[in-house]
Motif scaffolding. Structure first.
Motif, mmCIF file in Angstrom:
data_model
loop_
_atom_site.group_PDB
_atom_site.id
_atom_site.type_symbol
_atom_site.label_atom_id
_atom_site.label_comp_id
_atom_site.label_asym_id
_atom_site.label_seq_id
_atom_site.Cartn_x
_atom_site.Cartn_y
_atom_site.Cartn_z
ATOM 1 N N ASP A 1 -35.595 -2.670 -22.437
ATOM 2 C CA ASP A 1 -34.493 -1.705 -22.418
ATOM 3 C C ASP A 1 -34.739 -0.742 -21.262
ATOM 4 O OD1 ASP A 1 -32.286 -0.208 -23.119
ATOM 5 O OD2 ASP A 1 -33.293 0.885 -24.739
ATOM 6 N N GLU B 1 -30.022 5.630 -21.488
ATOM 7 C CA GLU B 1 -29.875 4.224 -21.845
ATOM 8 C C GLU B 1 -28.543 3.636 -21.390
ATOM 9 O OE1 GLU B 1 -31.166 1.547 -25.582
ATOM 10 O OE2 GLU B 1 -29.499 2.898 -26.014
ATOM 11 N N SER B 2 -27.468 4.397 -21.436
ATOM 12 C CA SER B 2 -26.157 3.833 -21.111
ATOM 13 C C SER B 2 -25.661 4.231 -19.717
ATOM 14 C CB SER B 2 -25.118 4.266 -22.152
ATOM 15 O OG SER B 2 -24.832 5.648 -22.047
ATOM 16 N N TRP C 1 -21.534 -1.406 -25.480
ATOM 17 C CA TRP C 1 -22.490 -0.567 -24.770
ATOM 18 C C TRP C 1 -21.867 0.662 -24.121
ATOM 19 C CZ3 TRP C 1 -20.457 -0.430 -19.979
ATOM 20 C CH2 TRP C 1 -19.833 -1.576 -19.471
ATOM 21 N N PRO D 1 -21.925 3.698 -27.065
ATOM 22 C CA PRO D 1 -22.688 2.979 -28.099
ATOM 23 C C PRO D 1 -22.880 3.748 -29.394
ATOM 24 C CG PRO D 1 -24.127 3.720 -26.323
ATOM 25 C CD PRO D 1 -22.725 3.935 -25.858
ATOM 26 N N ALA E 1 -25.037 -3.698 -28.889
ATOM 27 C CA ALA E 1 -25.138 -4.447 -27.638
ATOM 28 C C ALA E 1 -26.572 -4.427 -27.128
ATOM 29 C CB ALA E 1 -24.203 -3.844 -26.593
ATOM 30 N N ASP F 1 -27.559 -4.093 -24.175
ATOM 31 C CA ASP F 1 -27.743 -3.071 -23.144
ATOM 32 C C ASP F 1 -28.079 -1.706 -23.737
ATOM 33 O OD1 ASP F 1 -27.260 -4.337 -20.547
ATOM 34 O OD2 ASP F 1 -25.250 -4.718 -21.310
ATOM 35 N N THR F 2 -27.698 -1.476 -24.981
ATOM 36 C CA THR F 2 -27.894 -0.165 -25.611
ATOM 37 C C THR F 2 -28.412 -0.312 -27.043
ATOM 38 O OG1 THR F 2 -25.527 -0.213 -26.152
ATOM 39 C CG2 THR F 2 -26.192 1.095 -24.228
ATOM 40 N N GLY G 1 -27.084 2.458 -29.592
ATOM 41 C CA GLY G 1 -26.082 1.717 -30.343
ATOM 42 C C GLY G 1 -26.500 1.381 -31.756
ATOM 43 N N CYS H 1 -23.138 0.153 -16.156
ATOM 44 C CA CYS H 1 -24.163 -0.095 -17.169
ATOM 45 C C CYS H 1 -25.091 -1.241 -16.823
ATOM 46 C CB CYS H 1 -23.488 -0.364 -18.519
ATOM 47 S SG CYS H 1 -24.662 -0.461 -19.889
ATOM 48 N N ASN H 2 -24.592 -2.271 -16.143
ATOM 49 C CA ASN H 2 -25.435 -3.431 -15.860
ATOM 50 C C ASN H 2 -24.982 -4.119 -14.579
ATOM 51 O OD1 ASN H 2 -23.248 -5.276 -16.639
ATOM 52 N ND2 ASN H 2 -23.733 -4.673 -18.735
#
Length: 482
Positions: free
Chosen positions: A29, A96-97, A155, A158, A181, A183-184, A188, A334-335
């Protein structure tokens, strides 16, 4: 009093226990802005999913029998914890997001409001006594929790979009298995589990599984235990969930909050300053990574040129970059997949010859604000849910064409109109094919007591207030013959 920071975000939360997943893989993460490692999580496999659903099934029986004040008490204690841990929670959302501090603070306020609303829901489970055409007979309709609800959250928001399903589900006597998700996973799901655990929620009522959708996603939706699958995410994934759930051995109800292509319609009598502000915030808040984000700006030809000049000047002044800086409006996407998607849409707009009025160099996951003028409503740029800081401006010849453009999309989630005439705006709003329309405001709104939901390919079902009570409960008819 300062509480010790939450830690131990390294696995699953099942039946009140923090345990490692059994998939044999580790999820890294990372912060989307600087790629720093936040935590490593041992991911869940299908065995973990089975344990989570079984724990929820067993725990729900006793939880459904608790008094309303006991369930409401969980949320009152959670609210106190939110207040005490405000900065800790906001910091997690930022890191994180990739949320800016502005957006993370708004998300914190949303979950706070959602907790407060959830505390009232246990008292809304009222039934009916109905007359029947037979002497001495009475029909009673009792409202009950459905049992176990499976929640899959995205995400982009979240913490809020997980809790928007989790809080009312629990408040109404259900148990939940939540899959956030990848990603989070913390904001989340695992962070939410910590809050509810500290608030005193009994073991098994909320379970969180962190696993790849490709590995446990289908099993999550097809599992025989959950009565409802509540999903927030893309239309494509929502359609797959519907197909998978239909193949389950037990029929399920679906709550699907899916994609959007929100039009902001600026009529010829609009206040120019209001229109620019609505288009600025509605498009660029959280980089446009919001299902309700203004995806198309449709402007009446009479106001188009003046609007475009003022809007481009305002967008050029947006600060982008470090999401933790208090005045940053556009942080990182986010990604990497999202960066590729947005970059492809920008290139598509260029290739089609649209007028790129505002742009900048993409640096890693930081995509500066872009504004395209002269965009056609049938183009890929206009018809795709962009989910990035790119604003297509479309010129409409008149009000009638503006309405045609607004409705010419497969989506129907949110929309907005800027006009100097409230009655005109109301007439226009009633012609829009969407679940939600806002007059003289931005397209992004979600109040915990006000209906939320979409039409067409933007979803099924409704969130919030008494609408979510209807979604997350069931009716039981009992007749009495005296």
């Amino acid at each position: 009093m300062t509480l010790p920071a939450y830690d131990g975000f390294t696995g699953q939360y099942i039946n009140g226990q923090w345990v490692s997943g059994t998939a044999g893989r580790v999820l890294e993460d990372r912060n989307p802005y600087d790629n720093t490692l936040l935590t490593e999580i041992a991911m869940a496999g299908c065995d973990d999913l089975d344990r989570a659903y079984e724990a929820a099934r067993i725990a729900q029986r006793d939880w459904a029998m608790t008094l309303p004040k006991e369930r409401a008490g969980i949320f009152h204690r959670a609210l106190r914890l939110l207040d005490q841990r405000r900065e800790e929670i906001i910091s997690w959302v930022i890191r994180e997001s990739g949320s800016t501090r502005m957006k993370a603070t708004a998300e914190f306020e949303a979950i706070h409001a959602g907790m407060a609303e959830a505390a009232s829901l246990p008292y809304l489970m009222h039934g009916l006594i109905m007359p029947v055409d037979r002497p001495g007979k009475e029909a009673r309709v009792y409202r009950k929790p459905v049992g176990v609800i499976g929640v899959i959250s995205p995400w982009n928001f979240p913490l809020h979009l997980s809790n928007r399903s989790v809080a009312p589900a629990i408040a109404l006597g259900n148990a939940v298995v939540l899959k956030p998700a990848s990603d989070t996973p913390v904001t989340g799901g695992l962070l939410l589990a910590k809050i509810y655990e500290e608030a005193g929620l009994p073991a098994g009522v909320l379970n969180v599984v962190i696993g790849a959708g490709s590995e446990i996603g289908d099993a999550f939706c097809a599992h025989p235990v959950p009565r409802i699958i509540s999903f927030t995410g893309s239309t494509e994934v929502g359609q797959r969930i519907a197909r998978v759930a239909a193949g389950s051995t037990r029929l399920k109800k679906l709550g699907l909050e899916l994609g959007g292509n929100a039009p902001l319609v600026i009529l010829d009598d609009a206040d120019l300053g209001m229109a620019v502000e609505a288009a600025l915030v509605g498009r660029f808040l959280h980089c446009g990574q919001i299902c309700m984000s203004t995806n198309r700006i449709i402007v009446d030809a009479a106001l188009h040129d003046d609007f475009l000049e003022a809007y481009c000047a305002a967008v050029s002044g947006i600060k982008y970059g470090d999401p933790n800086a208090p005045d940053t409006m556009v942080g990182p996407l986010c990604n990497t997949a999202q960066v590729r998607s947005v970059t492809s849409l920008i290139e598509s707009g260029r290739q089609q010859g649209f007028d790129l009025r505002v742009s900048g160099e993409i640096d890693g996951r930081i995509v500066p604000p872009h504004v395209f003028a002269g965009v056609t409503n049938d183009s890929r740029l206009a018809q795709t849910e962009i989910f990035g800081p790119v604003a297509p401006v479309i010129c409409a010849a008149n009000e009638a064409q503006a309405l045609t453009f607004a409705n010419d999309t497969e989506y129907g989630l949110s929309s907005a109109i800027i006009t100097g005439d409230e009655a005109r705006g109301l007439r226009f709003a009633q012609g829009i094919e969407a679940g939600m329309t806002h007059i003289n405001d931005i397209t992004i709104h979600d109040y915990p007591h006000v209906m939320f939901g979409g039409e067409k390919n933007s979803g099924l079902g409704r969130f919030n207030g008494h609408w979510i009570v209807e979604e997350f409960t069931t009716d039981h008819l009992v007749t009495v013959q005296r």
